[in-house]
Design a protein around this motif. Structure first.
Motif, PDB file in Angstrom:
ATOM      1  N   VAL A  61      47.377-103.097   4.193  1.00  0.00           N
ATOM      2  CA  VAL A  61      48.160-102.388   2.979  1.00  0.00           C
ATOM      3  C   VAL A  61      49.040-101.543   3.834  1.00  0.00           C
ATOM      4  N   GLN A  62      50.354-101.613   3.235  1.00  0.00           N
ATOM      5  CA  GLN A  62      51.457-100.997   3.951  1.00  0.00           C
ATOM      6  C   GLN A  62      51.380 -99.411   3.925  1.00  0.00           C
ATOM      7  N   SER A  63      51.685 -98.762   4.958  1.00  0.00           N
ATOM      8  CA  SER A  63      51.029 -97.283   5.189  1.00  0.00           C
ATOM      9  C   SER A  63      51.988 -96.487   3.896  1.00  0.00           C
ATOM     10  N   GLU A  64      53.004 -96.515   3.408  1.00  0.00           N
ATOM     11  CA  GLU A  64      53.552 -95.927   2.553  1.00  0.00           C
ATOM     12  C   GLU A  64      52.770 -95.945   1.130  1.00  0.00           C
ATOM     13  N   ARG A  65      51.979 -97.155   0.843  1.00  0.00           N
ATOM     14  CA  ARG A  65      51.253 -97.432  -0.322  1.00  0.00           C
ATOM     15  C   ARG A  65      49.925 -96.374  -0.313  1.00  0.00           C
ATOM     16  N   LEU A  66      49.390 -96.171   1.170  1.00  0.00           N
ATOM     17  CA  LEU A  66      48.143 -95.158   1.368  1.00  0.00           C
ATOM     18  C   LEU A  66      48.245 -94.031   0.930  1.00  0.00           C
ATOM     19  N   GLU A  67      49.482 -93.492   0.854  1.00  0.00           N
ATOM     20  CA  GLU A  67      49.733 -91.777   0.338  1.00  0.00           C
ATOM     21  C   GLU A  67      49.535 -91.665  -1.296  1.00  0.00           C
ATOM     22  N   THR A  68      49.556 -92.813  -1.935  1.00  0.00           N
ATOM     23  CA  THR A  68      49.640 -92.698  -3.156  1.00  0.00           C
ATOM     24  C   THR A  68      48.284 -92.677  -3.799  1.00  0.00           C
ATOM     25  N   GLU A  69      48.319 -92.514  -4.988  1.00  0.00           N
ATOM     26  CA  GLU A  69      46.864 -92.311  -5.798  1.00  0.00           C
ATOM     27  C   GLU A  69      46.507 -93.569  -6.636  1.00  0.00           C
ATOM     28  N   VAL A  70      47.075 -94.602  -6.123  1.00  0.00           N
ATOM     29  CA  VAL A  70      46.934 -95.998  -6.820  1.00  0.00           C
ATOM     30  C   VAL A  70      45.340 -96.401  -6.600  1.00  0.00           C
ATOM     31  N   THR A  71      44.613 -96.872  -7.604  1.00  0.00           N
ATOM     32  CA  THR A  71      43.094 -97.538  -7.599  1.00  0.00           C
ATOM     33  C   THR A  71      43.488 -98.817  -7.123  1.00  0.00           C
ATOM     34  N   PRO A  72      42.614 -99.251  -5.919  1.00  0.00           N
ATOM     35  CA  PRO A  72      42.828-100.575  -5.404  1.00  0.00           C
ATOM     36  C   PRO A  72      42.322-101.540  -6.519  1.00  0.00           C
ATOM     37  N   ASN A  73      42.665-102.070  -7.416  1.00  0.00           N
ATOM     38  CA  ASN A  73      41.934-103.021  -8.393  1.00  0.00           C
ATOM     39  C   ASN A  73      42.611-104.127  -8.470  1.00  0.00           C
ATOM     40  N   LEU A  74      42.224-104.839  -9.696  1.00  0.00           N
ATOM     41  CA  LEU A  74      42.799-106.260  -9.559  1.00  0.00           C
ATOM     42  C   LEU A  74      44.536-105.909 -10.398  1.00  0.00           C
ATOM     43  N   SER A  75      44.311-105.311 -11.237  1.00  0.00           N
ATOM     44  CA  SER A  75      46.107-104.995 -11.728  1.00  0.00           C
ATOM     45  C   SER A  75      46.865-104.782 -10.788  1.00  0.00           C
ATOM     46  N   THR A  76      46.497-103.774  -9.823  1.00  0.00           N
ATOM     47  CA  THR A  76      47.755-103.281  -9.054  1.00  0.00           C
ATOM     48  C   THR A  76      47.824-103.862  -7.873  1.00  0.00           C
ATOM     49  N   MET A  77      46.587-104.746  -7.225  1.00  0.00           N
ATOM     50  CA  MET A  77      46.788-105.241  -5.917  1.00  0.00           C
ATOM     51  C   MET A  77      46.942-106.881  -6.003  1.00  0.00           C
ATOM     52  N   GLY A  78      46.588-107.764  -7.235  1.00  0.00           N
ATOM     53  CA  GLY A  78      46.619-108.702  -7.321  1.00  0.00           C
ATOM     54  C   GLY A  78      45.368-109.592  -6.738  1.00  0.00           C
ATOM     55  N   PHE A  79      45.406-110.870  -7.456  1.00  0.00           N
ATOM     56  CA  PHE A  79      43.929-111.506  -7.266  1.00  0.00           C
ATOM     57  C   PHE A  79      43.696-111.839  -6.159  1.00  0.00           C
ATOM     58  N   ARG A  80      44.657-112.208  -5.219  1.00  0.00           N
ATOM     59  CA  ARG A  80      44.151-112.876  -3.865  1.00  0.00           C
ATOM     60  C   ARG A  80      43.663-111.735  -2.898  1.00  0.00           C
TER      61      ARG A  80
END
Lengths: 279, 171
Positions: free
Chosen positions: B93-112
């Motif tokens: 995962v790109q480092s700028e993404r790591l600072e966010t509150e995003v939950t790593p699930n199917l909808s946010t990260m894609g199937f693969r």
């Protein structure tokens, strides 16, 4: 000091991993000790109450099989009643029976939690030290042996079931004088292995195996299972017998805890032999 | 922020409840054992600090252990899993993404991404769990079969749970 602090914070994941992993491994290894007294298991009050609530819902599913088992057992007991035997003696007098003293007492209990699928399986029941249950007592059900009492709290107790790598139940083959420990190899929840039986005897499939009564835990003649097949392992002089267990651990709902009144007397006497032998 | 904390506490309770009441009793041929509760560790937000991640993994493992009389077993496997999660996310995962509150699930990260994330880490978690439970190298074939079949079952359940709450176009 500053460099050390920077080093630790850079690889903090690794250090945290080591701390938590070592903690859990210590917990795991200490937990395997049979003599340990711990509160973090299902004989604990909070977890026990939770499971008895859940069990109130689940037990309805098994009512049918439980009823059948109880009817079969009632029939067996009714046949042993004095009233069901014909008596032609005329003289009626009361005799204080000094020959038949009660040796075993049974405490009925309900299973509120159990595992069957792990390598080491435990069962939790809703009776504890308040009801006279102590560590090391045997546990049976209408169809056969279940296990040995492991941890006890005031209201609950956990049982180390036959499906556990440390459980050894001394069993004998019915009709022969031979006996040996029954152990479970962890493969199938219905099959265990009876070891230490000399290989000169011929066994048929379906021969009954029952408890030997040689240990203080179980009375003699409680069903353990039936012979599936017998074979010699690795050129030894002992048979390894596959036994189909009589107890269906998946459907277990009610059990009896066996209290042997003479247990301490027998154990004290046997320990005396050991201490004198070592001198 | 409060919403995320609330969701995670809710998820913790629901997953542990499902695991100890329902899934603990499911087993096909004694080989197949689903462990859905690890979904909680998969779904912690990206910006969870490492100490909190390890602490929560250890706690959920210990909670399941207390309910199944295997003190320390699930806790150890979950600690390994938290470490693998940190490692896997840091290289994919790109480092700028790591600072966010995003939950790593199917909808946010894609199937693969989500598929390989769950498959790899679930397999290693199950393998360590079954290995620690038996602790015998001679039974390695049996352990591998059990770990593989259980992984397929667990991943199937994780995707079933994820599709239930799947929302398109969140990315």
């Amino acid at each position: 000091m500053n460099n050390l602090w920077r080093f630790i914070s850079k690889y903090n994941a690794l250090f945290l991993f080591i701390i938590f992993f070592v903690t859990s491994i210590i917990l795991f290894i200490r937990n395997n000790d049979f003599q340990r007294v711990s509160t973090l298991n299902t004989s604990n009050q909070v977890v026990g109450v939770f499971y008895s609530k859940v069990n109130n819902v689940i037990k309805y599913i098994h009512l049918d099989t439980v009823n059948k088992e109880l009817v079969a057992e009632n029939m067996l007991l009714r046949n042993q009643l004095k009233a069901s035997h014909f008596n032609d003696s005329v003289v009626v007098n009361t005799v204080t029976d000094t020959i038949n003293r009660v040796q075993y007492q049974y405490i009925a209990a309900e299973v509120i939690n159990k595992s069957v699928n792990s390598r080491n399986n435990y069962i939790t029941i809703n009776r504890g030290s308040k009801h006279g249950i102590q560590k090391g007592m045997g546990v049976i059900c209408p169809t056969g042996v279940v296990g040995i009492v492991w941890n006890v709290s005031p209201d609950f107790a956990t049982i180390q079931s036959v499906l556990h790598q440390d459980t050894k139940i001394t069993s004998s083959i019915e009709g022969t004088p031979y006996f040996g420990p029954l152990i479970w190899d962890g493969e199938n929840s219905q099959i265990a292995t009876l070891t230490d039986i000399p290989n000169q005897i011929n066994l048929k499939k379906g021969t009954k195996i029952s408890t030997s009564g040689l240990s203080v835990t179980f009375p003699k003649g409680i069903a353990v299972g039936t012979v599936l097949k017998a074979g010699v392992k690795g050129g030894g002089s002992f048979l390894n017998i596959s036994v189909k267990l009589a107890t269906n651990f998946y459907a277990l709902q009610y059990v009896y805890v066996v209290k042997n009144i003479f247990a301490t007397e027998q154990q004290d006497l046997e320990n005396l032999n050991k201490t004198q032998g070592n001198e | 922020m409060n919403k995320i904390i609330f969701y995670n506490i809710f998820r913790f309770i629901v997953l542990v409840f499902i695991q100890v009441v329902l899934l603990k009793n499911i087993s096909l041929y004694n080989l197949n054992m689903p462990l859905l509760y690890i979904l909680f560790i998969f779904l912690l937000p990206f910006n969870t600090p490492n100490w909190l991640l390890f602490f929560l993994s250890f706690t959920i493992g210990l909670t399941v252990d207390i309910f199944s009389d295997t003190l320390g077993l699930n806790a150890a496997a979950c600690t390994i899993m938290a470490f693998l999660r940190v490692f896997y996310i840091s290289i994919t995962v790109q480092s700028e993404r790591l600072e966010t509150e995003v939950t790593p699930n199917l909808s946010t990260m894609g199937f693969r991404w989500f598929f390989f994330y769950t498959l790899l880490i679930t397999f290693l978690h199950h393998f360590f769990l079954f290995f620690l439970e038996v602790f015998d190298f001679t039974a390695i074939i049996n352990i591998l079969i059990r770990a593989t079949l259980s992984t397929l079952f667990t991943v199937f359940l994780i995707f079933t749970a994820e599709f239930l709450v799947y929302r398109k176009k969140v990315r």
